[in-house]
Design a protein around this motif. Sequence first.
Motif, PDB file in Angstrom:
ATOM      1  N   LEU A  89      -0.206  16.658  51.131  1.00  0.00           N
ATOM      2  CA  LEU A  89       0.132  17.900  50.421  1.00  0.00           C
ATOM      3  C   LEU A  89       1.401  17.713  49.591  1.00  0.00           C
ATOM      4  O   LEU A  89       1.471  18.122  48.432  1.00  0.00           O
ATOM      5  N   CYS A  90       2.404  17.093  50.204  1.00  0.00           N
ATOM      6  CA  CYS A  90       3.663  16.855  49.483  1.00  0.00           C
ATOM      7  C   CYS A  90       3.418  15.994  48.243  1.00  0.00           C
ATOM      8  O   CYS A  90       3.955  16.273  47.165  1.00  0.00           O
ATOM      9  N   ASP A  91       2.588  14.965  48.402  1.00  0.00           N
ATOM     10  CA  ASP A  91       2.272  14.098  47.257  1.00  0.00           C
ATOM     11  C   ASP A  91       1.661  14.916  46.121  1.00  0.00           C
ATOM     12  O   ASP A  91       1.975  14.719  44.947  1.00  0.00           O
ATOM     13  N   ALA A  92       0.781  15.830  46.493  1.00  0.00           N
ATOM     14  CA  ALA A  92       0.079  16.623  45.478  1.00  0.00           C
ATOM     15  C   ALA A  92       1.004  17.647  44.827  1.00  0.00           C
ATOM     16  O   ALA A  92       0.813  18.006  43.661  1.00  0.00           O
ATOM     17  N   LEU A  93       2.002  18.120  45.583  1.00  0.00           N
ATOM     18  CA  LEU A  93       2.811  19.244  45.093  1.00  0.00           C
ATOM     19  C   LEU A  93       4.105  18.825  44.404  1.00  0.00           C
ATOM     20  O   LEU A  93       4.701  19.611  43.681  1.00  0.00           O
ATOM     21  N   GLY A  94       4.556  17.607  44.643  1.00  0.00           N
ATOM     22  CA  GLY A  94       5.720  17.115  43.893  1.00  0.00           C
ATOM     23  C   GLY A  94       7.053  17.429  44.538  1.00  0.00           C
ATOM     24  O   GLY A  94       7.172  17.502  45.758  1.00  0.00           O
ATOM     25  N   GLU A  95       8.048  17.647  43.707  1.00  0.00           N
ATOM     26  CA  GLU A  95       9.425  17.768  44.201  1.00  0.00           C
ATOM     27  C   GLU A  95       9.666  19.068  44.957  1.00  0.00           C
ATOM     28  O   GLU A  95       9.037  20.077  44.688  1.00  0.00           O
ATOM     29  N   GLY A  96      10.641  18.979  45.880  1.00  0.00           N
ATOM     30  CA  GLY A  96      11.098  20.196  46.555  1.00  0.00           C
ATOM     31  C   GLY A  96      10.368  20.506  47.839  1.00  0.00           C
ATOM     32  O   GLY A  96      10.607  21.543  48.452  1.00  0.00           O
ATOM     33  N   ILE A  97       9.471  19.622  48.257  1.00  0.00           N
ATOM     34  CA  ILE A  97       8.724  19.888  49.483  1.00  0.00           C
ATOM     35  C   ILE A  97       8.669  18.635  50.345  1.00  0.00           C
ATOM     36  O   ILE A  97       8.532  17.522  49.838  1.00  0.00           O
ATOM     37  N   GLY A  98       8.829  18.837  51.665  1.00  0.00           N
ATOM     38  CA  GLY A  98       8.839  17.703  52.591  1.00  0.00           C
ATOM     39  C   GLY A  98       8.375  18.162  53.963  1.00  0.00           C
ATOM     40  O   GLY A  98       7.549  19.066  54.084  1.00  0.00           O
ATOM     41  N   LEU A  99       8.950  17.549  54.993  1.00  0.00           N
ATOM     42  CA  LEU A  99       8.453  17.731  56.355  1.00  0.00           C
ATOM     43  C   LEU A  99       9.512  18.314  57.290  1.00  0.00           C
ATOM     44  O   LEU A  99      10.687  17.973  57.193  1.00  0.00           O
ATOM     45  N   ALA A 100       9.045  19.136  58.224  1.00  0.00           N
ATOM     46  CA  ALA A 100       9.803  19.417  59.441  1.00  0.00           C
ATOM     47  C   ALA A 100       9.031  18.725  60.557  1.00  0.00           C
ATOM     48  O   ALA A 100       7.903  19.108  60.868  1.00  0.00           O
ATOM     49  N   LEU A 101       9.615  17.695  61.108  1.00  0.00           N
ATOM     50  CA  LEU A 101       8.921  16.932  62.154  1.00  0.00           C
ATOM     51  C   LEU A 101       9.398  17.385  63.521  1.00  0.00           C
ATOM     52  O   LEU A 101      10.592  17.316  63.837  1.00  0.00           O
ATOM     53  N   ASP A 102       8.450  17.863  64.307  1.00  0.00           N
ATOM     54  CA  ASP A 102       8.752  18.372  65.636  1.00  0.00           C
ATOM     55  C   ASP A 102       8.104  17.447  66.662  1.00  0.00           C
ATOM     56  O   ASP A 102       6.885  17.255  66.650  1.00  0.00           O
ATOM     57  N   ALA A 103       8.934  16.896  67.527  1.00  0.00           N
ATOM     58  CA  ALA A 103       8.435  15.939  68.524  1.00  0.00           C
ATOM     59  C   ALA A 103       7.259  16.492  69.311  1.00  0.00           C
ATOM     60  O   ALA A 103       6.307  15.773  69.619  1.00  0.00           O
ATOM     61  N   TYR A 104       7.298  17.773  69.615  1.00  0.00           N
ATOM     62  CA  TYR A 104       6.229  18.386  70.407  1.00  0.00           C
ATOM     63  C   TYR A 104       4.879  18.280  69.710  1.00  0.00           C
ATOM     64  O   TYR A 104       3.851  18.091  70.352  1.00  0.00           O
ATOM     65  N   HIS A 105       4.882  18.376  68.403  1.00  0.00           N
ATOM     66  CA  HIS A 105       3.635  18.407  67.642  1.00  0.00           C
ATOM     67  C   HIS A 105       3.123  17.030  67.257  1.00  0.00           C
ATOM     68  O   HIS A 105       1.916  16.853  67.095  1.00  0.00           O
TER      69      HIS A 105
END
Length: 275
Positions: A165-181
């Motif tokens: 999704l980030c690749d498709a949407l470009g700048e300004g978007i990334g990840l919140a990585l939660d160990a639980y998930h």
Amino acid sequence: MKPVTADRISLNTATVKAQWGLAECIEGAARHGFGGISPWRDVLAEMGTTAAARAIRDAGLAVSGLCRGGWYTAEGALTQAVMDDNRRAVDEAAELGAACLVMVVGGLSEGSKDLPAARAIVAEGLARTLEHARGAGVPIAIEPLHPMYAADRACVNTTAQALDLCDALGEGIGLALDAYHVWWDPELAAQIARAGRERLLAFHVCDWLVPTRDLLTDRGMMGDGVVDLKGFRGMVEAQGFEGLVEVEIFSARDWWARDADEVLATVAARCLEHC
Ligand code: ZN
């Protein structure tokens, strides 16, 4: 790796949601020497965004994220109400100076069995929110949720899927990585490397208990479960991530039933030992 001392911890307000409102979380996090806080929007609304922003600033805390925007599939389509709520979430994150707005994107629409359709709604919703977020200077962080929540919370379930999704949407978007998930994902190391520093926006920790007795509210304190949290942090920091370690524990049977100061003291000790 540098140890996770208290000043490197952010308190996600869900960790003591049964005990404290936002004002108490701010005061408590500062008193325990934490570096930051991550409010949920329900407690933010109770306090008021402007008052909260001032109190957080006065306490010397950073805001590692605002939880949460998203829920694009809630009404089966991208209605005005859904988009307006996300717009408000971006504005609140901007006023708080949050490092990111965390997105729990939504699951299947009610009555639907069409997962690809839900994912298409999410992609379009994120694209529209991102336009506003870029103008407001708020990074959007997609939080991939464990697949057990695909139906009712988030149809983005792996780090790879979120990065597509980030690749498709470009700048300004990334990840919140939660160990639980994401701890179980065999591609985790490769996908963290793929994300790179620019797209690693938030790092959430708790632990995976064995057995897990409730799908939502039985997260463990760091060190009580099976997640290699030091290994996880090592992967994220190897990419250059320098953000806070955000502690987010939903625990109806244990930590929500304890004194909140005991919880924060335990969080600090466990981060030092296990994160
Ligand atoms: Zn999280």
